[in-house]
Motif scaffolding. Structure first.
Motif, PDB file in Angstrom:
ATOM      1  N   VAL A   1       0.845  -1.199   0.000  1.00  0.00           N
ATOM      2  CA  VAL A   1       0.000   0.000   0.000  1.00  0.00           C
ATOM      3  C   VAL A   1       0.880   1.248   0.000  1.00  0.00           C
ATOM      4  O   VAL A   1       0.578   2.238  -0.674  1.00  0.00           O
ATOM      5  N   HIS A   2       1.984   1.184   0.731  1.00  0.00           N
ATOM      6  CA  HIS A   2       2.939   2.297   0.770  1.00  0.00           C
ATOM      7  C   HIS A   2       3.443   2.623  -0.629  1.00  0.00           C
ATOM      8  O   HIS A   2       3.525   3.772  -1.049  1.00  0.00           O
ATOM      9  N   GLN A   3       3.746   1.554  -1.388  1.00  0.00           N
ATOM     10  CA  GLN A   3       4.215   1.721  -2.764  1.00  0.00           C
ATOM     11  C   GLN A   3       3.153   2.387  -3.622  1.00  0.00           C
ATOM     12  O   GLN A   3       3.444   3.296  -4.408  1.00  0.00           O
ATOM     13  N   LEU A   4       1.918   1.915  -3.477  1.00  0.00           N
ATOM     14  CA  LEU A   4       0.834   2.450  -4.285  1.00  0.00           C
ATOM     15  C   LEU A   4       0.559   3.900  -3.925  1.00  0.00           C
ATOM     16  O   LEU A   4       0.315   4.738  -4.792  1.00  0.00           O
ATOM     17  N   LYS A   5       0.658   4.196  -2.654  1.00  0.00           N
ATOM     18  CA  LYS A   5       0.469   5.580  -2.210  1.00  0.00           C
ATOM     19  C   LYS A   5       1.527   6.477  -2.844  1.00  0.00           C
ATOM     20  O   LYS A   5       1.235   7.571  -3.304  1.00  0.00           O
ATOM     21  N   GLY A   6       2.758   5.982  -2.869  1.00  0.00           N
ATOM     22  CA  GLY A   6       3.852   6.733  -3.480  1.00  0.00           C
ATOM     23  C   GLY A   6       3.607   7.004  -4.956  1.00  0.00           C
ATOM     24  O   GLY A   6       3.699   8.135  -5.422  1.00  0.00           O
ATOM     25  N   SER A   7       3.272   5.946  -5.688  1.00  0.00           N
ATOM     26  CA  SER A   7       3.027   6.104  -7.130  1.00  0.00           C
ATOM     27  C   SER A   7       1.861   7.039  -7.387  1.00  0.00           C
ATOM     28  O   SER A   7       1.923   7.889  -8.279  1.00  0.00           O
ATOM     29  N   SER A   8       0.779   6.872  -6.641  1.00  0.00           N
ATOM     30  CA  SER A   8      -0.395   7.702  -6.909  1.00  0.00           C
ATOM     31  C   SER A   8      -0.121   9.164  -6.553  1.00  0.00           C
ATOM     32  O   SER A   8      -0.542  10.060  -7.282  1.00  0.00           O
ATOM     33  N   SER A   9       0.630   9.413  -5.487  1.00  0.00           N
ATOM     34  CA  SER A   9       0.996  10.802  -5.167  1.00  0.00           C
ATOM     35  C   SER A   9       1.867  11.396  -6.259  1.00  0.00           C
ATOM     36  O   SER A   9       1.712  12.555  -6.625  1.00  0.00           O
TER      37      SER A   9
ATOM     38  N   ALA B   1      -2.669  11.324  -8.559  1.00  0.00           N
ATOM     39  CA  ALA B   1      -3.944  10.609  -8.434  1.00  0.00           C
ATOM     40  C   ALA B   1      -4.444  10.742  -6.997  1.00  0.00           C
ATOM     41  O   ALA B   1      -4.259   9.853  -6.160  1.00  0.00           O
ATOM     42  N   LYS B   2      -5.100  11.870  -6.731  1.00  0.00           N
ATOM     43  CA  LYS B   2      -5.412  12.244  -5.357  1.00  0.00           C
ATOM     44  C   LYS B   2      -6.329  11.262  -4.642  1.00  0.00           C
ATOM     45  O   LYS B   2      -6.060  10.868  -3.507  1.00  0.00           O
ATOM     46  N   ARG B   3      -7.427  10.883  -5.293  1.00  0.00           N
ATOM     47  CA  ARG B   3      -8.395  10.018  -4.606  1.00  0.00           C
ATOM     48  C   ARG B   3      -7.789   8.666  -4.270  1.00  0.00           C
ATOM     49  O   ARG B   3      -8.004   8.119  -3.188  1.00  0.00           O
ATOM     50  N   VAL B   4      -7.010   8.124  -5.187  1.00  0.00           N
ATOM     51  CA  VAL B   4      -6.365   6.838  -4.918  1.00  0.00           C
ATOM     52  C   VAL B   4      -5.404   6.984  -3.751  1.00  0.00           C
ATOM     53  O   VAL B   4      -5.381   6.142  -2.840  1.00  0.00           O
ATOM     54  N   ALA B   5      -4.635   8.065  -3.735  1.00  0.00           N
ATOM     55  CA  ALA B   5      -3.672   8.294  -2.647  1.00  0.00           C
ATOM     56  C   ALA B   5      -4.384   8.396  -1.301  1.00  0.00           C
ATOM     57  O   ALA B   5      -3.918   7.850  -0.295  1.00  0.00           O
ATOM     58  N   LEU B   6      -5.528   9.071  -1.279  1.00  0.00           N
ATOM     59  CA  LEU B   6      -6.276   9.221  -0.022  1.00  0.00           C
ATOM     60  C   LEU B   6      -6.766   7.884   0.500  1.00  0.00           C
ATOM     61  O   LEU B   6      -6.701   7.615   1.705  1.00  0.00           O
ATOM     62  N   VAL B   7      -7.265   7.032  -0.393  1.00  0.00           N
ATOM     63  CA  VAL B   7      -7.725   5.719   0.063  1.00  0.00           C
ATOM     64  C   VAL B   7      -6.545   4.896   0.577  1.00  0.00           C
ATOM     65  O   VAL B   7      -6.684   4.126   1.529  1.00  0.00           O
ATOM     66  N   CYS B   8      -5.383   5.080  -0.012  1.00  0.00           N
ATOM     67  CA  CYS B   8      -4.182   4.379   0.462  1.00  0.00           C
ATOM     68  C   CYS B   8      -3.870   4.749   1.906  1.00  0.00           C
ATOM     69  O   CYS B   8      -3.460   3.898   2.705  1.00  0.00           O
TER      70      CYS B   8
END
Lengths: 197, 146
Positions: free
Chosen positions: B78-86, B90-97
């Motif tokens: 999830v940390h990785q996905l948060k990084g990529s989305s930020s 990709a704000k909404r995806v980052a927030l859900v992360c």
């Protein structure tokens, strides 16, 4: 064909994410317009050390891979959180090496953890930036870089956003002509090393 | 100009994506990079992001289906996905992360499954919009180069 000049500036970027490597590379290449530059990206700390001519398990004074002039690096930008060797570990190894310790190292992290920042700065990092890296971060770096003996001091390293936008607009009108006149001490095509990933 | 209606569509699409927080300021930085350096960059970045996200979402699904969930691995993904989305804006995806990491840190399996469901939904929505965006850009490019 590659042409080396005195103003060549070589950045090594270290991040395990291919997306991040792409972004950092693009940001650097778009910002650094005064110099012939090269950006090398690697996906791990151990590959970074290999590129720099230092093996992980060797102490600097016992190195059988002396620092090669050809791989001279002016700046290292590394992610903090990486599997295996972290950016902090990489920073330590670089600062422990007599050959490499003068190279400025910048840490990137997606998390703003004060103790992490302190640790890195105390270990000798020039700066600690939050991801994603921005143009304004690169501009803030400039004073740190001119301290390094590796860095050509006379030129303005970083173009601000405004200057860059002006250049873009100008470029749309007269592409070739302006590039030849605005770059300093550069002839021929841009030097580009193939990313090792 | 033949590409005008497509340009208008693209502008509308991007404006709505910003207005609805699918995208944030970071995406504007990427747009600037593309403007300064020539076409192709955004396509590359968006494609890389979508590939990363799909891979991570599949991995998370597999991890949460294990009888004994390794929350450490879940968190790392999830940390990785948060990084990529930020990084892509990709704000909404980052927030859900961020939400996901909170429930993960409490070792809350049900919470993680629900968060994954939400991520999948947000990412699917975003990916559709990105696909439309890239198609429109391609059409504009094709028409403008004629």
């Amino acid at each position: 064909m590659e042409i080396a000049t005195q103003t060549q500036f070589h950045v090594l970027a270290v991040d395990d994410s291919s997306l991040e490597r792409k972004l950092i590379e693009k940001l650097l290449k778009t910002s650094y317009q005064v110099f012939l530059y090269s950006v090398t990206t690697v996906d791990s700390g151990s590959k970074a050390l290999e590129f720099l001519g230092l093996k992980e398990d060797q102490k600097s004074n016992a190195s059988t891979f002396p620092y090669q002039k050809e791989t001279k690096v002016n700046l290292i930008i590394t992610d903090y959180c990486m599997p295996g060797m972290s950016g902090y570990d990489l920073l330590k190894k670089i600062k422990e090496s007599s050959a490499l310790r003068d190279i400025p190292v910048v840490i990137l992290s997606s998390e703003n953890v004060p103790s992490r920042v302190t640790r890195c700065l105390e270990e000798g990092a020039e700066a600690f930036f939050l991801k994603p890296l921005k143009f304004s971060d690169l501009a803030r770096l400039e004073p740190h870089l001119s301290k390094s003996k590796n860095t050509p001091e006379k030129h303005n390293l970083f173009k601000s956003k405004t200057v860059m936008m002006k250049k873009r607009n100008k470029r749309k009108r007269e592409e070739e002509h302006d590039e030849m006149h605005e770059t300093v001490g550069v002839t021929g095509p841009k030097l580009k090393l193939t990313p090792s990933d | 100009m033949a590409s005008a209606p497509f340009k208008a569509q693209l502008t509308d699409l991007l404006n709505s994506m910003f207005a609805m927080d699918f995208l944030d300021e970071q995406f504007k930085e990427l747009q600037m990079l593309e403007e300064a350096s020539g076409p192709g960059f955004l396509t590359e970045v968006v494609t890389l992001f979508c590939g990363d996200a799909e891979r991570i979402i599949s991995q998370l699904d597999a991890l949460l289906n294990e009888p004994a969930v390794d929350f450490g691995k879940v968190d790392a993904n999830v940390h990785q996905l948060k990084g990529s989305s930020s990084s892509v804006g990709a704000k909404r995806v980052a927030l859900v992360c961020i939400k996901f990491r909170n429930v993960c840190q409490e070792n809350d399996k049900e919470g993680c499954i629900a968060a994954l469901h939400e991520i999948r939904h947000e990412f699917d929505e975003l990916r559709k919009k990105f696909q439309t965006m890239l198609q429109l850009e391609q059409q504009i490019q094709d028409l403008d180069s004629k």
